[in-house]
Motif scaffolding. Structure first.
Motif, PDB file in Angstrom:
ATOM      1  N   VAL A  86      -1.370  -3.830  10.272  1.00  0.00           N
ATOM      2  CA  VAL A  86      -0.298  -3.170  11.017  1.00  0.00           C
ATOM      3  C   VAL A  86       0.068  -1.875  10.313  1.00  0.00           C
ATOM      4  O   VAL A  86       0.241  -1.850   9.087  1.00  0.00           O
ATOM      5  N   LEU A  87       0.198  -0.801  11.081  1.00  0.00           N
ATOM      6  CA  LEU A  87       0.607   0.487  10.512  1.00  0.00           C
ATOM      7  C   LEU A  87       2.050   0.372  10.039  1.00  0.00           C
ATOM      8  O   LEU A  87       2.938  -0.021  10.790  1.00  0.00           O
ATOM      9  N   THR A  88       2.271   0.686   8.785  1.00  0.00           N
ATOM     10  CA  THR A  88       3.570   0.527   8.145  1.00  0.00           C
ATOM     11  C   THR A  88       4.007   1.858   7.560  1.00  0.00           C
ATOM     12  O   THR A  88       3.181   2.636   7.085  1.00  0.00           O
ATOM     13  N   SER A  89       5.306   2.100   7.565  1.00  0.00           N
ATOM     14  CA  SER A  89       5.787   3.407   7.122  1.00  0.00           C
ATOM     15  C   SER A  89       6.443   3.412   5.751  1.00  0.00           C
ATOM     16  O   SER A  89       6.740   4.461   5.220  1.00  0.00           O
ATOM     17  N   ARG A  90       6.651   2.271   5.161  1.00  0.00           N
ATOM     18  CA  ARG A  90       7.338   2.248   3.861  1.00  0.00           C
ATOM     19  C   ARG A  90       6.885   1.043   3.045  1.00  0.00           C
ATOM     20  O   ARG A  90       6.716  -0.048   3.561  1.00  0.00           O
ATOM     21  N   ASP A  91       6.698   1.257   1.742  1.00  0.00           N
ATOM     22  CA  ASP A  91       6.308   0.193   0.831  1.00  0.00           C
ATOM     23  C   ASP A  91       7.359   0.089  -0.266  1.00  0.00           C
ATOM     24  O   ASP A  91       7.616   1.058  -0.971  1.00  0.00           O
ATOM     25  N   ASP A  92       7.968  -1.079  -0.407  1.00  0.00           N
ATOM     26  CA  ASP A  92       9.027  -1.261  -1.396  1.00  0.00           C
ATOM     27  C   ASP A  92       8.517  -1.772  -2.743  1.00  0.00           C
ATOM     28  O   ASP A  92       9.311  -2.026  -3.641  1.00  0.00           O
ATOM     29  N   HIS A  93       7.210  -1.916  -2.888  1.00  0.00           N
ATOM     30  CA  HIS A  93       6.650  -2.319  -4.179  1.00  0.00           C
ATOM     31  C   HIS A  93       6.828  -1.197  -5.200  1.00  0.00           C
ATOM     32  O   HIS A  93       6.985  -0.026  -4.840  1.00  0.00           O
ATOM     33  N   HIS A  94       6.742  -1.555  -6.458  1.00  0.00           N
ATOM     34  CA  HIS A  94       6.768  -0.537  -7.510  1.00  0.00           C
ATOM     35  C   HIS A  94       5.543   0.359  -7.351  1.00  0.00           C
ATOM     36  O   HIS A  94       4.467  -0.110  -6.973  1.00  0.00           O
ATOM     37  N   ARG A  95       5.694   1.621  -7.645  1.00  0.00           N
ATOM     38  CA  ARG A  95       4.618   2.606  -7.454  1.00  0.00           C
ATOM     39  C   ARG A  95       3.310   2.172  -8.133  1.00  0.00           C
ATOM     40  O   ARG A  95       2.225   2.447  -7.641  1.00  0.00           O
ATOM     41  N   SER A  96       3.397   1.472  -9.256  1.00  0.00           N
ATOM     42  CA  SER A  96       2.185   1.047  -9.966  1.00  0.00           C
ATOM     43  C   SER A  96       1.417  -0.027  -9.193  1.00  0.00           C
ATOM     44  O   SER A  96       0.257  -0.287  -9.471  1.00  0.00           O
ATOM     45  N   GLN A  97       2.052  -0.667  -8.203  1.00  0.00           N
ATOM     46  CA  GLN A  97       1.396  -1.697  -7.399  1.00  0.00           C
ATOM     47  C   GLN A  97       0.929  -1.172  -6.045  1.00  0.00           C
ATOM     48  O   GLN A  97       0.442  -1.939  -5.222  1.00  0.00           O
ATOM     49  N   CYS A  98       1.081   0.106  -5.819  1.00  0.00           N
ATOM     50  CA  CYS A  98       0.682   0.706  -4.538  1.00  0.00           C
ATOM     51  C   CYS A  98      -0.707   1.317  -4.662  1.00  0.00           C
ATOM     52  O   CYS A  98      -0.874   2.414  -5.200  1.00  0.00           O
ATOM     53  N   TYR A  99      -1.683   0.581  -4.188  1.00  0.00           N
ATOM     54  CA  TYR A  99      -3.051   1.076  -4.186  1.00  0.00           C
ATOM     55  C   TYR A  99      -3.732   0.601  -2.913  1.00  0.00           C
ATOM     56  O   TYR A  99      -3.256  -0.291  -2.224  1.00  0.00           O
ATOM     57  N   CYS A 143     -10.520   1.463  -1.021  1.00  0.00           N
ATOM     58  CA  CYS A 143     -11.092   2.460  -1.937  1.00  0.00           C
ATOM     59  C   CYS A 143     -10.619   2.257  -3.374  1.00  0.00           C
ATOM     60  O   CYS A 143     -11.142   2.888  -4.289  1.00  0.00           O
ATOM     61  N   GLU A 144      -9.604   1.414  -3.570  1.00  0.00           N
ATOM     62  CA  GLU A 144      -9.047   1.076  -4.877  1.00  0.00           C
ATOM     63  C   GLU A 144      -8.408   2.262  -5.582  1.00  0.00           C
ATOM     64  O   GLU A 144      -8.330   2.303  -6.808  1.00  0.00           O
ATOM     65  N   GLU A 145      -7.940   3.233  -4.814  1.00  0.00           N
ATOM     66  CA  GLU A 145      -7.197   4.358  -5.384  1.00  0.00           C
ATOM     67  C   GLU A 145      -5.722   4.192  -5.077  1.00  0.00           C
ATOM     68  O   GLU A 145      -5.333   3.399  -4.215  1.00  0.00           O
TER      69      GLU A 145
END
Length: 191
Positions: A75-88, A92-94
């Motif tokens: 699902v297309l999502t507009s916001r991620d509340d995880h800590h920035r270090s967990q956003c990959y 592509c693993e970037e």
């Protein structure tokens, strides 16, 4: 103008924003969907709101399938509340910017860049030479990059989105990611 572009009205809505949007060909700013520069885009009708998106983000499907997960839709999502270090990106693993749109499956806990999910580009014709107005002196063509991606001349990162514009001259190394291009700056001409 292609049929898909023609079908989009001057005023429209997207699920990830509460106000109607309108097309403003003079608008210059940043796309809230991908973070790239917008030169002519859809912006919010509410003058107090700074929301604007480019055409590419406007037409992203709300749900998409990833070829290795037949059980769930992303699902297309507009916001991620995880800590920035967990956003990959799980494809592509970037790193992913948590403030930019991405595809997510809550059941599988899979998150991915839109480009990584939709990289097939089914409406793009590869190989036909054209002029990239004001950006490169030689003819260029759209190419699909499968292995050993070269670095993009615009962002200096490897072309991981698999679609790029590359110079047709054999001794020229000019290549730019499709994602780094401004849709409005491409002028197609027959050679």
């Amino acid at each position: 103008m292609c049929i898909r572009c023609y079908e989009i009205p001057d005023t429209c809505t997207v699920e990830r924003h509460e106000h109607p949007l309108f097309f403003d060909h003079k608008y210059e700013g940043t796309c809230c969907g991908c973070g790239f520069k917008v030169m002519g885009g859809f912006r919010c009708k509410d003058k107090k709101c700074k929301f604007a998106i480019n055409y590419r983000c406007l037409v992203l499907p709300n749900k998409a399938r990833y070829k290795y997960d037949d059980n769930h839709s992303l699902v297309l999502t507009s916001r991620d509340d995880h800590h920035r270090s967990q956003c990959y990106c799980d494809i592509c693993e970037e790193d992913r910017d948590p403030n930019h749109w991405f595809y997510h499956c809550a059941d599988c806990d899979v998150s991915a860049h839109p480009n990584c999910v939709l990289w097939g580009s089914p409406y793009v014709k590869l190989g036909k030479p054209f002029r990239y107005a004001g950006h490169h002196q030689h003819p260029v063509s759209l190419v699909k990059i499968d292995f050993n991606p070269p670095k993009c001349n615009s962002c200096n990162k490897p072309c991981r989105d698999r679609l790029a514009i590359q110079c047709t001259e054999s001794d020229c190394n000019y290549i730019v990611h499709w994602y780094c291009l401004s849709y409005w700056n491409i002028l197609h001409t027959d050679l």
